[in-house]
Design a protein around this motif. Structure first.
Motif, PDB file in Angstrom:
ATOM      1  N   GLY A   1       7.719  -3.151  -8.440  1.00 34.68           N
ATOM      2  CA  GLY A   1       9.000  -2.218  -8.149  1.00 34.68           C
ATOM      3  C   GLY A   1       8.845  -1.226  -7.528  1.00 34.68           C
ATOM      4  N   THR A   2       7.695  -1.162  -6.265  1.00 34.54           N
ATOM      5  CA  THR A   2       7.415  -0.036  -5.111  1.00 34.54           C
ATOM      6  C   THR A   2       7.171  -0.361  -4.062  1.00 34.54           C
ATOM      7  N   LEU A   3       5.677  -1.272  -4.359  1.00 33.69           N
ATOM      8  CA  LEU A   3       4.886  -1.807  -3.262  1.00 33.69           C
ATOM      9  C   LEU A   3       5.628  -3.433  -3.187  1.00 33.69           C
ATOM     10  N   TYR A   4       5.498  -3.988  -4.502  1.00 32.59           N
ATOM     11  CA  TYR A   4       5.752  -5.780  -4.705  1.00 32.59           C
ATOM     12  C   TYR A   4       7.330  -5.713  -6.079  1.00 32.59           C
ATOM     13  N   HIS A   5       7.242  -6.695  -6.175  1.00 32.25           N
ATOM     14  CA  HIS A   5       8.215  -7.457  -6.895  1.00 32.25           C
ATOM     15  C   HIS A   5       6.612  -8.654  -7.182  1.00 32.25           C
ATOM     16  N   GLY A   6       6.481  -8.558  -8.421  1.00 30.10           N
ATOM     17  CA  GLY A   6       5.756 -10.250  -9.228  1.00 30.10           C
ATOM     18  C   GLY A   6       4.405 -10.101  -8.279  1.00 30.10           C
ATOM     19  N   THR A   7       4.691 -11.244  -7.365  1.00 28.39           N
ATOM     20  CA  THR A   7       3.895 -11.947  -5.951  1.00 28.39           C
ATOM     21  C   THR A   7       4.217 -11.523  -5.060  1.00 28.39           C
ATOM     22  N   HIS A   8       5.714 -10.862  -4.825  1.00 25.26           N
ATOM     23  CA  HIS A   8       6.428 -10.846  -3.402  1.00 25.26           C
ATOM     24  C   HIS A   8       5.879  -9.239  -3.167  1.00 25.26           C
ATOM     25  N   MET A   9       5.557  -9.255  -1.885  1.00 27.35           N
ATOM     26  CA  MET A   9       5.592  -7.379  -1.560  1.00 27.35           C
ATOM     27  C   MET A   9       7.289  -7.057  -1.077  1.00 27.35           C
ATOM     28  N   ILE A  10       7.536  -6.141  -1.366  1.00 27.92           N
ATOM     29  CA  ILE A  10       8.869  -5.690  -0.871  1.00 27.92           C
ATOM     30  C   ILE A  10       8.315  -5.105   0.760  1.00 27.92           C
TER      31      ILE A  10
ATOM     32  N   ILE B   1       9.118  11.645  -4.975  1.00 27.11           N
ATOM     33  CA  ILE B   1       9.409  10.553  -4.137  1.00 27.11           C
ATOM     34  C   ILE B   1       9.758   9.373  -4.943  1.00 27.11           C
ATOM     35  N   LEU B   2      11.209   8.729  -4.808  1.00 29.88           N
ATOM     36  CA  LEU B   2      11.715   8.159  -5.631  1.00 29.88           C
ATOM     37  C   LEU B   2      12.253   7.200  -4.681  1.00 29.88           C
ATOM     38  N   THR B   3      11.948   5.857  -4.610  1.00 32.04           N
ATOM     39  CA  THR B   3      12.421   4.841  -4.157  1.00 32.04           C
ATOM     40  C   THR B   3      12.621   4.167  -4.540  1.00 32.04           C
ATOM     41  N   LEU B   4      14.304   3.566  -3.757  1.00 33.71           N
ATOM     42  CA  LEU B   4      15.646   2.927  -4.748  1.00 33.71           C
ATOM     43  C   LEU B   4      15.247   1.355  -4.156  1.00 33.71           C
ATOM     44  N   THR B   5      13.667   1.171  -4.830  1.00 31.81           N
ATOM     45  CA  THR B   5      13.109  -0.746  -4.090  1.00 31.81           C
ATOM     46  C   THR B   5      13.228  -1.227  -5.171  1.00 31.81           C
TER      47      THR B   5
ATOM     48  N   SER C   1      16.022   5.443   0.237  1.00 34.27           N
ATOM     49  CA  SER C   1      16.305   3.866  -0.388  1.00 34.27           C
ATOM     50  C   SER C   1      16.141   2.585   0.460  1.00 34.27           C
ATOM     51  N   ASP C   2      14.630   2.546   1.165  1.00 33.70           N
ATOM     52  CA  ASP C   2      13.079   1.598   1.309  1.00 33.70           C
ATOM     53  C   ASP C   2      12.514   2.669   1.738  1.00 33.70           C
ATOM     54  N   LEU C   3      11.213   1.470   1.859  1.00 34.24           N
ATOM     55  CA  LEU C   3       9.543   1.600   2.691  1.00 34.24           C
ATOM     56  C   LEU C   3       9.978   2.418   3.659  1.00 34.24           C
ATOM     57  N   HIS C   4      10.771   1.482   4.471  1.00 34.07           N
ATOM     58  CA  HIS C   4      11.190   2.091   6.332  1.00 34.07           C
ATOM     59  C   HIS C   4      11.448   3.315   5.920  1.00 34.07           C
ATOM     60  N   GLU C   5      11.993   3.627   5.461  1.00 33.93           N
ATOM     61  CA  GLU C   5      12.412   4.727   5.490  1.00 33.93           C
ATOM     62  C   GLU C   5      11.602   6.109   5.309  1.00 33.93           C
ATOM     63  N   LEU C   6      10.789   5.894   3.808  1.00 34.78           N
ATOM     64  CA  LEU C   6       9.813   6.529   3.615  1.00 34.78           C
ATOM     65  C   LEU C   6       8.732   6.683   5.169  1.00 34.78           C
ATOM     66  N   LYS C   7       8.866   5.531   5.447  1.00 37.17           N
ATOM     67  CA  LYS C   7       7.204   5.758   6.283  1.00 37.17           C
ATOM     68  C   LYS C   7       8.027   6.108   7.401  1.00 37.17           C
TER      69      LYS C   7
END
Length: 269
Positions: A20-29, A230-234, A258-264
């Motif tokens: 939910g933060t870095l991936y969903h199952g086998t799919h990378m966020i 830090i909450l990510t809306l992912t 809102s997403d990991l790009h913003e966090l970076k």
């Protein structure tokens, strides 16, 4: 909330949730690989912290690496490893009955605990996808016979490729109903897993921030432990349900992305 412009200097290290933060199952966020590489390039310490007790740290690192997210086993903290450490600290070499999968069994053995089904001192329960009535009976008899009850994590549901599945917390509900015993909970939102992780980093909680998508587990655990958040809306928390989760959890994260790009972007300022 902290000013977003000081995020790069606010904390010395980060505890990062997985599903939910870095991936969903086998799919990378999107952006997860870039975010972790940015941490590594800048020499910022991090640990991957998960409630999942079914996998070993080696399994988790391999899962991340296969998606292109850099990870080593020594960067992974699971609820199973933290549970084993918790017991080994207070009762080294004790007799433990395990209800769980390979990640839990391996962690208990590596902590020097004795796996047994005869008069255990502790019953440690995690996710067990082969859970049966017989296992419920054994657990109830052990606990009613005096064994202390440890729960790796309280998650009621967990995601899979085919949809949601009952989690460790759902199995625990049956054990608690049968015994009347309330377990010591190791995983998020408990602060025990967070303390285990910050101790491994050698840092005080206030110097570490938790990154996660779930207000009820990740963010609550961070706040319970005295960490930044830090909450990510992912994942679990989205822009549409954010207000609902803020109200349900009764806590507020220091930063919302809102997403990991913003966090970076906030890390690189």
């Amino acid at each position: 909330m902290r000013e977003r412009t000081d995020l790069n200097e606010a904390w010395k290290a980060f505890l990062i949730d997985l599903d939910g933060t870095l991936y969903h199952g086998t799919h990378m966020i999107p952006g997860a690989d870039e975010l972790i590489r940015e941490f590594n390039d800048r020499g910022i310490p991090l640990l991957f912290v998960t409630n999942n007790s079914s996998r070993t740290p080696e399994d988790v690192a391999e899962h991340l690496s296969n998606m292109g997210i850099p990870a080593d086993a020594d960067q992974v903290c699971t609820s199973a490893v933290a549970a084993a450490h918790y017991i080994a600290e207070i009762a080294p070499g004790s007799r433990v009955a395990a209800i769980g999968e390979n990640g839990l069994l391996t962690a208990l053995e590596q902590a020097g605990l004795q796996l047994t089904k005869e008069q255990p001192d502790y019953v440690v329960q995690g996710i067990d996808r082969s859970f049966t009535y017989d296992k419920l009976t054994e657990a109830a008899r052990w606990i009613l016979g005096g064994a202390k009850y440890i729960l790796t994590n309280p998650d009621l549901l967990l995601p899979s490729q085919d949809g949601l599945l009952p989690g460790a917390g759902t199995l625990s509900a049956a054990i608690r109903a049968a015994t009347g015993a309330e377990p010591v909970v190791i995983g998020k939102p408990s602060d025990i897993l967070m303390k285990f992780a910050t101790d491994r980093l050698g840092l005080q909680p206030q110097d570490v921030a938790v990154i996660g998508d779930n207000m009820l587990t990740d963010i609550s655990a961070g706040i319970n432990a005295g960490c930044g958040t830090i909450l990510t809306l992912t994942g679990i928390t989205t822009p549409d349900n954010l207000d609902t989760f803020l109200a349900r959890s009764g806590v507020k994260p220091d930063v919302i992305c809102s997403d990991l790009h913003e966090l970076k972007q906030l890390i690189t300022r």
